[in-house]
Design a protein around this motif. Structure first.
Motif, PDB file in Angstrom:
ATOM      1  N   THR A  87       0.823  -1.149   0.034  1.00 42.59           N
ATOM      2  CA  THR A  87      -0.134   0.024   0.156  1.00 42.59           C
ATOM      3  C   THR A  87       0.905   1.294   0.069  1.00 42.59           C
ATOM      4  O   THR A  87       1.297   1.690   1.131  1.00 42.59           O
ATOM      5  CB  THR A  87      -1.013   0.119   1.301  1.00 42.59           C
ATOM      6  OG1 THR A  87      -1.691  -1.281   1.221  1.00 42.59           O
ATOM      7  CG2 THR A  87      -1.720   1.209   1.097  1.00 42.59           C
ATOM      8  N   PRO A  88       1.223   1.831  -1.235  1.00 35.91           N
ATOM      9  CA  PRO A  88       1.895   3.120  -1.150  1.00 35.91           C
ATOM     10  C   PRO A  88       1.339   4.228  -0.341  1.00 35.91           C
ATOM     11  O   PRO A  88       0.139   4.249  -0.686  1.00 35.91           O
ATOM     12  CB  PRO A  88       2.326   3.377  -2.648  1.00 35.91           C
ATOM     13  CG  PRO A  88       1.829   1.930  -3.224  1.00 35.91           C
ATOM     14  CD  PRO A  88       0.872   1.245  -2.600  1.00 35.91           C
ATOM     15  N   ASP A  89       2.225   4.868   0.273  1.00 39.03           N
ATOM     16  CA  ASP A  89       1.522   5.774   1.156  1.00 39.03           C
ATOM     17  C   ASP A  89       2.575   6.891   1.438  1.00 39.03           C
ATOM     18  O   ASP A  89       3.136   7.129   2.355  1.00 39.03           O
ATOM     19  CB  ASP A  89       1.027   5.412   2.546  1.00 39.03           C
ATOM     20  CG  ASP A  89       0.294   6.398   3.224  1.00 39.03           C
ATOM     21  OD1 ASP A  89      -0.256   7.511   2.628  1.00 39.03           O
ATOM     22  OD2 ASP A  89       0.081   6.171   4.588  1.00 39.03           O
ATOM     23  N   GLY A  90       2.673   7.944   0.441  1.00 35.37           N
ATOM     24  CA  GLY A  90       3.695   9.013   0.444  1.00 35.37           C
ATOM     25  C   GLY A  90       4.905   9.018  -0.618  1.00 35.37           C
ATOM     26  O   GLY A  90       4.543   8.721  -1.811  1.00 35.37           O
ATOM     27  N   PRO A  91       6.162   9.538  -0.216  1.00 35.00           N
ATOM     28  CA  PRO A  91       7.119   9.679  -1.398  1.00 35.00           C
ATOM     29  C   PRO A  91       7.372   8.437  -2.154  1.00 35.00           C
ATOM     30  O   PRO A  91       7.343   7.145  -1.394  1.00 35.00           O
ATOM     31  CB  PRO A  91       8.345  10.079  -0.568  1.00 35.00           C
ATOM     32  CG  PRO A  91       7.665  10.697   0.689  1.00 35.00           C
ATOM     33  CD  PRO A  91       6.538   9.983   1.009  1.00 35.00           C
ATOM     34  N   ALA A  92       7.441   8.383  -3.399  1.00 35.90           N
ATOM     35  CA  ALA A  92       7.659   7.317  -4.305  1.00 35.90           C
ATOM     36  C   ALA A  92       8.512   7.621  -5.517  1.00 35.90           C
ATOM     37  O   ALA A  92       8.436   8.984  -5.704  1.00 35.90           O
ATOM     38  CB  ALA A  92       6.204   6.638  -4.569  1.00 35.90           C
ATOM     39  N   SER A  93       8.874   6.649  -6.224  1.00 37.31           N
ATOM     40  CA  SER A  93       9.545   7.052  -7.257  1.00 37.31           C
ATOM     41  C   SER A  93       9.520   5.766  -8.266  1.00 37.31           C
ATOM     42  O   SER A  93       9.389   4.708  -8.162  1.00 37.31           O
ATOM     43  CB  SER A  93      11.158   7.113  -7.160  1.00 37.31           C
ATOM     44  OG  SER A  93      11.688   6.375  -6.148  1.00 37.31           O
ATOM     45  N   LEU A  94       9.679   6.190  -9.851  1.00 33.10           N
ATOM     46  CA  LEU A  94       9.733   5.266 -10.920  1.00 33.10           C
ATOM     47  C   LEU A  94      10.707   5.510 -11.750  1.00 33.10           C
ATOM     48  O   LEU A  94      11.315   6.497 -11.873  1.00 33.10           O
ATOM     49  CB  LEU A  94       8.460   5.480 -11.736  1.00 33.10           C
ATOM     50  CG  LEU A  94       7.046   5.334 -10.916  1.00 33.10           C
ATOM     51  CD1 LEU A  94       6.007   6.225 -11.581  1.00 33.10           C
ATOM     52  CD2 LEU A  94       6.561   3.850 -11.173  1.00 33.10           C
ATOM     53  N   VAL A  95      11.121   4.137 -12.314  1.00 35.96           N
ATOM     54  CA  VAL A  95      12.404   4.331 -13.612  1.00 35.96           C
ATOM     55  C   VAL A  95      11.573   3.419 -14.427  1.00 35.96           C
ATOM     56  O   VAL A  95      11.498   2.291 -14.393  1.00 35.96           O
ATOM     57  CB  VAL A  95      13.738   3.747 -13.074  1.00 35.96           C
ATOM     58  CG1 VAL A  95      13.421   2.412 -12.438  1.00 35.96           C
ATOM     59  CG2 VAL A  95      14.551   3.894 -14.135  1.00 35.96           C
ATOM     60  N   PHE A  96      11.181   4.195 -15.726  1.00 33.50           N
ATOM     61  CA  PHE A  96      10.518   3.637 -16.938  1.00 33.50           C
ATOM     62  C   PHE A  96      11.697   3.014 -17.687  1.00 33.50           C
ATOM     63  O   PHE A  96      12.460   3.717 -18.213  1.00 33.50           O
ATOM     64  CB  PHE A  96       9.727   4.771 -17.530  1.00 33.50           C
ATOM     65  CG  PHE A  96       8.610   5.076 -16.817  1.00 33.50           C
ATOM     66  CD1 PHE A  96       7.306   4.215 -17.020  1.00 33.50           C
ATOM     67  CD2 PHE A  96       8.538   6.056 -15.929  1.00 33.50           C
ATOM     68  CE1 PHE A  96       6.081   4.454 -16.363  1.00 33.50           C
ATOM     69  CE2 PHE A  96       7.251   6.454 -15.238  1.00 33.50           C
ATOM     70  CZ  PHE A  96       6.194   5.622 -15.433  1.00 33.50           C
ATOM     71  N   LEU A  97      11.341   1.880 -18.070  1.00 36.63           N
ATOM     72  CA  LEU A  97      12.226   1.072 -19.115  1.00 36.63           C
ATOM     73  C   LEU A  97      11.642   1.058 -20.497  1.00 36.63           C
ATOM     74  O   LEU A  97      10.742   0.939 -20.686  1.00 36.63           O
ATOM     75  CB  LEU A  97      12.547  -0.337 -18.608  1.00 36.63           C
ATOM     76  CG  LEU A  97      13.399  -0.309 -17.229  1.00 36.63           C
ATOM     77  CD1 LEU A  97      13.406  -1.844 -16.807  1.00 36.63           C
ATOM     78  CD2 LEU A  97      14.518   0.306 -16.964  1.00 36.63           C
ATOM     79  N   LEU A  98      12.625   0.986 -21.463  1.00 42.61           N
ATOM     80  CA  LEU A  98      12.205   0.859 -23.053  1.00 42.61           C
ATOM     81  C   LEU A  98      12.961  -0.387 -23.381  1.00 42.61           C
ATOM     82  O   LEU A  98      14.225  -0.187 -23.808  1.00 42.61           O
ATOM     83  CB  LEU A  98      12.379   2.195 -23.807  1.00 42.61           C
ATOM     84  CG  LEU A  98      11.361   3.340 -23.589  1.00 42.61           C
ATOM     85  CD1 LEU A  98      12.178   4.369 -24.293  1.00 42.61           C
ATOM     86  CD2 LEU A  98       9.938   2.997 -24.155  1.00 42.61           C
ATOM     87  N   PRO A  99      12.209  -1.491 -23.961  1.00 47.06           N
ATOM     88  CA  PRO A  99      13.084  -2.535 -24.360  1.00 47.06           C
ATOM     89  C   PRO A  99      14.105  -2.116 -25.547  1.00 47.06           C
ATOM     90  O   PRO A  99      13.428  -1.540 -26.443  1.00 47.06           O
ATOM     91  CB  PRO A  99      12.082  -3.550 -24.570  1.00 47.06           C
ATOM     92  CG  PRO A  99      10.942  -3.073 -23.779  1.00 47.06           C
ATOM     93  CD  PRO A  99      10.987  -1.496 -23.503  1.00 47.06           C
ATOM     94  N   GLY A 100      15.505  -2.702 -25.291  1.00 45.54           N
ATOM     95  CA  GLY A 100      16.150  -2.112 -26.359  1.00 45.54           C
ATOM     96  C   GLY A 100      16.945  -0.717 -26.127  1.00 45.54           C
ATOM     97  O   GLY A 100      18.104  -0.618 -26.946  1.00 45.54           O
ATOM     98  N   ALA A 101      16.535   0.122 -25.435  1.00 41.26           N
ATOM     99  CA  ALA A 101      17.196   1.432 -25.356  1.00 41.26           C
ATOM    100  C   ALA A 101      17.874   1.314 -23.835  1.00 41.26           C
ATOM    101  O   ALA A 101      17.599   0.575 -22.848  1.00 41.26           O
ATOM    102  CB  ALA A 101      15.948   2.524 -25.003  1.00 41.26           C
ATOM    103  N   GLY A 102      18.916   2.145 -23.757  1.00 46.49           N
ATOM    104  CA  GLY A 102      19.673   2.310 -22.603  1.00 46.49           C
ATOM    105  C   GLY A 102      19.472   3.229 -21.866  1.00 46.49           C
ATOM    106  O   GLY A 102      19.525   2.976 -20.428  1.00 46.49           O
ATOM    107  N   GLU A 103      19.050   4.394 -22.186  1.00 46.39           N
ATOM    108  CA  GLU A 103      18.449   5.354 -21.204  1.00 46.39           C
ATOM    109  C   GLU A 103      17.149   5.218 -20.736  1.00 46.39           C
ATOM    110  O   GLU A 103      16.456   4.171 -21.022  1.00 46.39           O
ATOM    111  CB  GLU A 103      18.231   6.762 -21.836  1.00 46.39           C
ATOM    112  CG  GLU A 103      19.792   7.450 -22.492  1.00 46.39           C
ATOM    113  CD  GLU A 103      20.213   6.809 -23.896  1.00 46.39           C
ATOM    114  OE1 GLU A 103      21.138   7.141 -24.086  1.00 46.39           O
ATOM    115  OE2 GLU A 103      19.237   6.008 -24.652  1.00 46.39           O
ATOM    116  N   THR A 104      16.727   5.731 -19.550  1.00 46.78           N
ATOM    117  CA  THR A 104      15.695   5.354 -18.715  1.00 46.78           C
ATOM    118  C   THR A 104      15.007   6.709 -18.581  1.00 46.78           C
ATOM    119  O   THR A 104      15.623   7.699 -18.627  1.00 46.78           O
ATOM    120  CB  THR A 104      15.880   4.667 -17.190  1.00 46.78           C
ATOM    121  OG1 THR A 104      17.018   5.149 -16.612  1.00 46.78           O
ATOM    122  CG2 THR A 104      16.665   2.986 -17.814  1.00 46.78           C
ATOM    123  N   LEU A 105      13.788   6.943 -18.212  1.00 45.08           N
ATOM    124  CA  LEU A 105      13.029   8.053 -17.761  1.00 45.08           C
ATOM    125  C   LEU A 105      12.787   7.845 -16.280  1.00 45.08           C
ATOM    126  O   LEU A 105      11.922   6.831 -15.682  1.00 45.08           O
ATOM    127  CB  LEU A 105      11.869   8.357 -18.533  1.00 45.08           C
ATOM    128  CG  LEU A 105      11.137   9.452 -18.304  1.00 45.08           C
ATOM    129  CD1 LEU A 105      11.829  10.546 -18.795  1.00 45.08           C
ATOM    130  CD2 LEU A 105       9.658   9.518 -18.715  1.00 45.08           C
TER     131      LEU A 105
END
Length: 698
Positions: A87-105
Motif C-alpha cells: 500500500t504506497p503511502d507517501g514519497p515514491a519514485s519510478l524508473v521507466f524502461l524501454l526494451p532495447g534502449a539504454g537510457e531510462t526515464l
C-alpha cells in the motif's frame, strides 16, 4: 571492521570521491511531464517502482505489463495498477524502461493507493544509459547460473542466491530525510549484487552522471530496497535492508574490471529477500524479439536541456540544448563506449535494440463492426481488419481464433470458433457468456462497435476438409450449446460450395430460448431441404442424449459419413461410444473438446530449468519460477514457443516431454493417447524437476 573506517558519512566525502554533477546534468530535470515524457510512457511496458507502505516498510517492485500502462491524467498526475499487496503511502519514485534502449526515464513524487496507484509527479529527467549497458539487460538471455553455498540468513532462502548470481540489473530505491524518493537503475557485468554472507551484499558504484541521488539519500536515511531482474526470467527478487557507502579497498578490489576497481560500493545489511513471479514482467515479455521502434531518450533529454537553458544566461548551455538530436546521440554513444571500455567492458554499440522478429507478428489488429445478440447468453462479434477493411480472413471451417484484449488492466486471451465462411472480409466469432468468465463478461458487457482488439489465428486441427462438397462426402455433426459455433462455419461453407454432400446436425440445448443460431438453421434447412437436416434435442423437454439415442440417430446417416463432434466432454464420450458400437472408423470421427477451465496443478517450490528443443536442434534454456508455466518461462526467455489461447483449450502449445517430471492442470483438450505419449500443454504445465521438452511433436 575495516569498512567502518572507510565509510563515507558526509556530502563532502562523497564529492571528494565522485565529484559534483555538471550543471548541464541538472538542467535536464523538469517539474512535470512534457510531450516527450508522455511519449516515453506510451511506449514503456514496465517500470521499477519504489515506495514505502503505510507501515513505513521500504519496497521496490516492477509495475506495468503493456506499453502505455501508466495513464497520464495531467502533466503532474499519472496512475497505474499494482497487483501486489503493498500500500504506497507517501514519497515514491519510478524508473521507466524501454526494451532495447539504454537510457531510462526517472520520475519522482508521491503515491497513494486506491483502486489504482495515483502518482503525483514532482521531478522527471532522462537518465544516462550506463547502468543498462553495463548489465546487457536487453541482450539474449544467458544460461541459468548456480551459486555456491550461502550461510544462514535472508539470502539463503530458496532460489535467492542463484537468482542474485545471474542478475545483472536492479532498480534501487532510497529516500532522504524529508521523505523524497529516488529509484535508480544499477547494472553490472555478471552479478550486480554480490553475496558476502547470508545477510550481506556489496553493490559496486561505478562512474555515472555524478548526480549520486542514491548516495546522498543514504547519508540521511540508510533504509533502502531493490528489485533485481535476470534477462529471460519473469521472477523478480525483492530485497530490503540498510546500506552504507564504503571505499574499503578490501571490498572494492574484488569488484575491479581490468584492474580498475569502482570508486565506491554499497554494503547492504539485508533484512528480507523474496523471489516472486512478477505479473508486469511476465506480461511485458521483455525479451521476446520485436521490431517496434522506441522513442530516442537522448533527443528528449536534449529538448529538456533546451527548455531549461532558455531560462539561464549561459550561452554555451543554450547552444548545447539546440544541438541536433542525431549529433547528441552520436556523441553520447561515443561517450558510453569510451567510458565503459575504460571500466573493462566490451561494448560493440551503445544501445542494444530489440532483435528483429524472425517471422511476422501473429497478432492482427481488428475492429468490431457489430455485436449481434443470438440468445440471452450468446452474442456474435463481427470483426474486420483494422487497417484494411477488405482484407479477407483465411481459415478452414471449424477452426478457431484467439481474441486478445486488456481486461481490468491485464491482457486476457480466449479462443473462439469462427461461425462464418472462410475468405470473407468479415469474421464472425460467437461468444457464450460464462458465469464468472472474465473475457466473456467483457465481451457481453463492454464490447461495442468501433472497439479495437488483437486477433491470433486461425488455429486448431478440428476442421472440415475442403473437398467434402466437391467429392460429395456426407457430413454428420453432433453439437451441444456453443459447440454449434464451428458447425455453423462448416454448414455455411459446404452449402455455399457446389456439390451434393449432405449434412445432418444433431443439436442439444437446454431450452429453445438458449438454442444458438436456431433461426439461421431453420432458414438454411428450408433453402436446402435435400442437403441439410437438423435434429434438435431440448434436455428440459427430452432429457439428455444417451448412447442409445445417439446410436439410433447415427445409424440413419450414410455409411461413409464423416462425423464431427463438438461440445461438453460427457456428450463427446457418449457419442464416441455410440459410434464405436456402429463400428465407425476412428479416422472418420473428428472431435473438438471444450473445457470448462483447468484446476490447479502441483508446482515446484524452487525455480526449475527447462531445455527447449525443436526436433534435434536445441533452441535454448529458460528458468521456470514457482507457480509459472512452461509457456510463460519460454516466451520470457525469447524462445519460439507455439501458443494461442493460454488457458488449455486449443492445443496449440502442445510440447513433448523428453526428460524430467511435469505437472499438468486438468481437464484440458489433450486426448488420452497424447498424454500417454508424453505430450503436455505448455500453457497449463509446470516442471517439478529440470525438464527437456520438444516443440516439434509430429
Amino acid at each position: 571492521m575495516s569498512w567502518e573506517n572507510n565509510r563515507l558519512r558526509t556530502v563532502a566525502e562523497i564529492e571528494d570521491v565522485i565529484g559534483r554533477p555538471a550543471s548541464v546534468i541538472m538542467l535536464k530535470q523538469l517539474a512535470a511531464l512534457d510531450e516527450g515524457c508522455v511519449t516515453v510512457l506510451g511506449h514503456s511496458p514496465v517500470a521499477g517502482f519504489g515506495y514505502r507502505d503505510s507501515d513505513g516498510v521500504s519496497r521496490t517492485t516492477f509495475v506495468g505489463g503493456t506499453p502505455g500502462f501508466a495513464r497520464v491524467h495531467s502533466p503532474t498526475r499519472i496512475s497505474f495498477a499494482l497487483t501486489e499487496p503493498g500500500t504506497p503511502d507517501g514519497p515514491a519514485s519510478l524508473v521507466f524502461l524501454l526494451p532495447g534502449a539504454g537510457e531510462t526515464l526517472r520520475v519522482n513524487g508521491s503515491a497513494r493507493r486506491g483502486a489504482e496507484v495515483t502518482f503525483h509527479v514532482e521531478q522527471v529527467y532522462v537518465h544516462c544509459a550506463q547502468a543498462v549497458l553495463r548489465s546487457g539487460l536487453w541482450h539474449p538471455p544467458a544460461q541459468p547460473v548456480t551459486a555456491g553455498e550461502v550461510a544462514a540468513g535472508p539470502l539463503s532462502a530458496p532460489g535467492v542466491a542463484d537468482f542474485l548470481a545471474a542478475a545483472p540489473f536492479l532498480a534501487l530505491s532510497s529516500w532522504d530525510a524529508a521523505g523524497g524518493s529516488d529509484t535508480s537503475p544499477r547494472g553490472e557485468r555478471g552479478a550486480v549484487a554480490r553475496i558476502l554472507d547470508g545477510r550481506t551484499l556489496v553493490i559496486a558504484d561505478r562512474k555515472g552522471n555524478r548526480r549520486a541521488d542514491t548516495l546522498h539519500n543514504l547519508l540521511q536515511d540508510d533504509r533502502m530496497s531493490f528489485a533485481a531482474l535476470v534477462p529471460g526470467r519473469t521472477g523478480v527478487l525483492h530485497v530490503r535492508g540498510r546500506a552504507a557507502i564504503t571505499v574499503d579497498p578490501a571490498l572494492l578490489e574484488p569488484l575491479a574490471l581490468r584492474g580498475t576497481p569502482p570508486h565506491a560500493a554499497l554494503l547492504v545489511d539485508v533484512e528480507a529477500a523474496e523471489l516472486t513471479v512478477n505479473d508486469a514482467v511476465t506480461k511485458a515479455r521483455l525479451w521476446v524479439p520485436s521490431a517496434t521502434e522506441v522513442p530516442d531518450l537522448v533527443a528528449i533529454g536534449s529538448e529538456h536541456l533546451a527548455a531549461n537553458s532558455a531560462k539561464t544566461t549561459g550561452a554555451l548551455l543554450r547552444i548545447a540544448g539546440l544541438v541536433p538530436a542525431r549529433w547528441l546521440r552520436a556523441a553520447m554513444n561515443f561517450a558510453y563506449r569510451t567510458g565503459l571500455r575504460k571500466e573493462g567492458y566490451e561494448v560493440e554499440r551503445a544501445t542494444a535494440r530489440p532483435r528483429p522478429a524472425g517471422r511476422e507478428d501473429p497478432l492482427r489488429e481488428v475492429r468490431v463492426v457489430e455485436v449481434r445478440r443470438e440468445t440471452p447468453s450468446a452474442v456474435t462479434v463481427v470483426l474486420a481488419d483494422a487497417r484494411d477493411d477488405t482484407r479477407p480472413f483465411t481459415f478452414r471451417p471449424g477452426q478457431f481464433f484467439t481474441l486478445v484484449d486488456d481486461v481490468g488492466g491485464r491482457e486476457v486471451r480466449r479462443p473462439y470458433s469462427a461461425s462464418s465462411v472462410p475468405g470473407s472480409p468479415r469474421l464472425e466469432l460467437t461468444v457464450k457468456r460464462v458465469e464468472g468468465g472474465r473475457f466473456s463478461t467483457h465481451v457481453h458487457g463492454g464490447l461495442a462497435p468501433g472497439a479495437r482488439l488483437l486477433l491470433r489465428g486461425p488455429s486448431g486441427a478440428f476442421h472440415a476438409e475442403a473437398d467434402h462438397a466437391e467429392a460429395g462426402h456426407d457430413v454428420a455433426l453432433v453439437a451441444a450449446g456453443s459447440g454449434v459455433t464451428p458447425m455453423m462455419s462448416i454448414i455455411r461453407t459446404l452449402l455455399a460450395e457446389r456439390g451434393k454432400s449432405r449434412i445432418a446436425l444433431l443439436y442439444s440445448n437446454r431450452t429453445e430460448e438458449e438454442t444458438i443460431f436456431a433461426a439461421d438453421l431453420a432458414r438454411l434447412a428450408r433453402q436446402h431441404p435435400d442437403r441439410l437436416s437438423v435434429t434438435h434435442v431440448l434436455t428440459s423437454r427430452d432429457g439428455r442424449l444417451d448412447v442409445q439415442r445417439v446410436r439410433e440417430w447415427a445409424a440413419g446417416q450414410p455409411r461413409a459419413a464423416r462425423f464431427y463432434l463438438c461440445g461438453p466432454q460427457p456428450l463427446m464420450d457418449t457419442t464416441r461410444r455410440a459410434l464405436a458400437e456402429l463400428a465407425v472408423p476412428d479416422d472418420r470421427v473428428h472431435v473438438e473438446r471444450y473445457t470448462s477451465g483447468p484446476t490447479a496443478a502441483a508446482t515446484s517450490t524452487t525455480p526449475q530449468k527447462v531445455l527447449v528443443r525443436d526436433g534435434g536442434r536445441p533452441l535454448g534454456a529458460a528458468v521456470v519460477e514457482p507457480g509459472q508455466t512452461l509457456l510463460d518461462a519460454g516466451l520470457a526467455a525469447g524462445l519460439p514457443m507455439p501458443y494461442s489461447c493460454t488457458v488449455g483449450s486449443c492445443g496449440e502449445c502442445v510440447v513433448k516431454v523428453l526428460a524430467g517430471d511435469v505437472a499438468q492442470r486438468e481437464p484440458n483438450c489433450l486426448t488420452a493417447r497424447q498424454k500417454a505419449a508424453g505430450r503436455v500443454l505448455a500453457c497449463t504445465s509446470a516442471p517439478l524437476t529440470e525438464v527437456t521438452v520438444d516443440i516439434r511433436t509430429e
